[in-house]
Design an enzyme around this catalytic site. Structure first.
Site, short mmCIF file in Angstrom:
data_model
loop_
_atom_site.label_atom_id
_atom_site.label_comp_id
_atom_site.label_asym_id
_atom_site.label_seq_id
_atom_site.Cartn_x
_atom_site.Cartn_y
_atom_site.Cartn_z
N ASN A 106 0.85 -1.18 0.00
CA ASN A 106 0.00 0.00 0.00
C ASN A 106 0.89 1.24 0.00
O ASN A 106 2.00 1.20 0.53
CB ASN A 106 -0.90 -0.01 1.25
CG ASN A 106 -1.96 1.07 1.23
OD1 ASN A 106 -2.31 1.60 0.18
ND2 ASN A 106 -2.46 1.42 2.40
N HIS A 108 1.14 5.40 1.14
CA HIS A 108 0.56 6.29 2.14
C HIS A 108 1.25 7.65 2.06
O HIS A 108 2.48 7.71 1.99
CB HIS A 108 0.73 5.71 3.54
CG HIS A 108 0.07 6.54 4.60
ND1 HIS A 108 -1.30 6.60 4.73
CD2 HIS A 108 0.58 7.36 5.55
CE1 HIS A 108 -1.61 7.42 5.73
NE2 HIS A 108 -0.48 7.89 6.24
#
Length: 197
Positions: A106, A108
């Site tokens: 992911n 961020h």
């Protein structure tokens, strides 16, 4: 060649950067499917780049667990080497993380563990810091709490708004994502929980 399934919620700006990188014949990954938790603008990239898409609207399910199982059912047929969360604004349920871990990453918009959660840019501004950053992490059951694979600092400038700061973080985020996937494919970055052959 790593095969990727990418999950999004929005415009897919990180996804576009990744898709453009895969046009280089020497880039050792390709996106095989794009999924979303809503009718996301970024799904249009599937048509543009001739990649299959799927949508699993969160609103159709009573629980996050039920939604997660529906998402997993869409992912399984692709048997991806890596699941990429690219602006997906929902936490995957633990059962889904467990099924695809450790191969879930992911991005961020903060220098983790600083400012986790959905409002990383806003939180950095509210804290009055003079720098924040972008990170690529492995996904675990927490909120932006998985092992950090790559990160880079981005300065907070006087007069920055959430949008101006985010606009400077996004290119760093995209570059880190493309490079991290390259490093995973080349074996120079090892996903925690895996062992090298």
């Amino acid at each position: 060649m790593l095969e990727l399934v990418v999950l999004i919620s929005g415009t897919g700006s990180n996804l576009r950067a990744l898709l453009e990188a895969t046009f280089d014949a020497e880039y050792p990954a390709r996106v095989v499917a794009i999924g979303a938790d809503r009718d996301a603008e970024g799904l249009g990239l599937g048509e543009e780049f001739s990649i299959p898409t799927f949508t699993v609207p969160f609103s159709r399910y009573e629980t996050r667990a039920e939604w997660g199982q529906a998402v997993a059912e869409q992912i399984r047929p692709w048997s991806p080497d890596l699941l990429v969360l690219s602006g997906l604004m929902r936490l995957l349920p633990p059962a889904v993380v467990s099924e695809f871990a450790p191969a879930i990453i992911n991005t961020h918009p903060a220098y983790l563990p600083e400012f986790p959660g959905a409002h990383g840019v806003r939180d950095a501004l509210a804290a009055g810091v003079d720098q924040t950053g972008a990170s690529v992490i492995q996904v675990d059951d927490g909120v932006d709490s998985g092992p950090i694979l790559a990160q880079e600092r981005v300065p907070v400038l006087p007069g920055d708004s959430e949008s101006t700061l985010h606009d400077r973080i996004k290119p760093v985020e995209r570059r880190l994502l493309v490079q991290t996937i390259l490093d995973i494919a080349n074996g120079t970055t090892e996903l925690k929980g895996t062992t090298s052959a």
